[in-house]
Design an enzyme around this catalytic site. Structure first.
Site, PDB file in Angstrom:
ATOM      1  N   CYS A  81       0.834  -1.215   0.000  1.00  0.00           N
ATOM      2  CA  CYS A  81       0.000   0.000   0.000  1.00  0.00           C
ATOM      3  C   CYS A  81       0.861   1.254   0.000  1.00  0.00           C
ATOM      4  O   CYS A  81       0.526   2.253  -0.659  1.00  0.00           O
ATOM      5  CB  CYS A  81      -0.896   0.026   1.238  1.00  0.00           C
TER       6      CYS A  81
HETATM    7  C1  BEZ Z   1       0.575  -4.608   1.916  1.00  0.00           C
HETATM    8  O1  BEZ Z   1       0.149  -3.494   1.619  1.00  0.00           O
HETATM    9  O2  BEZ Z   1       1.759  -4.869   1.849  1.00  0.00           O
HETATM   10  C2  BEZ Z   1      -0.378  -5.682   2.353  1.00  0.00           C
HETATM   11  C3  BEZ Z   1      -1.500  -5.353   3.075  1.00  0.00           C
HETATM   12  C4  BEZ Z   1      -2.351  -6.368   3.492  1.00  0.00           C
HETATM   13  C5  BEZ Z   1      -2.082  -7.682   3.142  1.00  0.00           C
HETATM   14  C6  BEZ Z   1      -0.965  -7.988   2.374  1.00  0.00           C
HETATM   15  C7  BEZ Z   1      -0.100  -6.982   1.978  1.00  0.00           C
END
Ligand code: BEZ
Length: 208
Positions: free
Chosen positions: A45
């Site tokens: 994210c």
């Molecule tokens: C991420 O943004 O890295 C992420 C968020 C939730 C689950 C898996 C990855």
């Protein structure tokens, strides 16, 4: 009830990192790139938020306003934006919706319980100035989106609206386009005076 292409985007009032908004009023005469992500302070994210901010001039050039969402609070978003700016070398200015009660996430079906009961998956809605849903995409939590594709599809939608054309597989700005089957050859003569290449009666390519 699922959100389908051509539907009016459901409206909502919500708190964001740029203050409270009414979604339709906020879109105004622009297009919107509305995208959700699972959580603040997570790696994928963080790169997506940074990339969206880095592409600010590209979105502006297309009259598109980005707006993010996660199920965290405004306070968390504001702290996280500092990290996004530090780690991604940007200055994030677009609003991020706070949705701790999942109201907007549920309205837009961003919660997929098989993935998570509380965090949104990576949904994308491209919404036009008439507030119509023009594109939906859903990515899993573990896969970051391709922002070149987001810009490409916005270009294709906007060109299609302006020039009454469709775009072939892997089309990029500047490539030949397709005359849709709904336009007869008689009509095409007026709309496309530059002519076209008829590969099949149903497959006509032209330049715009
Ligand atoms: C991420 O943004 O890295 C992420 C968020 C939730 C689950 C898996 C990855």
């Amino acid at each position: 009830m699922s959100i389908r292409l051509g539907d009016t985007a459901p409206n909502f009032k919500v708190a964001t990192t740029k203050g409270d908004i009414d979604f339709h009023e906020w879109i105004g005469d622009s297009w919107a790139f509305f995208f959700s992500h699972p959580a603040d302070f997570t790696p994928v994210c963080t790169t997506e938020m940074g990339r969206t901010s880095q592409l600010n001039k590209e979105f502006d050039a297309r009259n598109v306003k980005p707006i993010g969402l996660s199920t965290d609070t405004v306070e968390e978003h504001l702290k996280w934006i500092e990290d996004v700016n530090d780690t991604q070398g940007t200055d994030l200015q677009f609003p991020i919706i706070a949705d701790p009660d999942l109201e907007v996430s549920k309205l837009y079906e961003m919660i997929h319980p098989g993935e998570s009961e509380t965090a949104a998956v990576r949904s994308v809605f491209i919404i036009d100035p008439n507030k119509k849903i023009r594109l939906t995409l859903t990515y899993p939590m573990s896969v970051g989106r391709n922002f070149d594709e987001i810009l490409r599809v916005i270009d294709a939608l906007q060109l299609g609206d302006a020039k009454k054309v469709a775009t072939p597989a892997d089309w990029k700005k500047g490539d030949d386009v397709i005359i849709p089957p709904s336009i007869s050859n008689e009509q095409a003569k007026d709309i496309f005076p530059q002519g076209w290449d008829e590969i099949r009666p149903y497959l006509r390519k032209t330049k715009v």
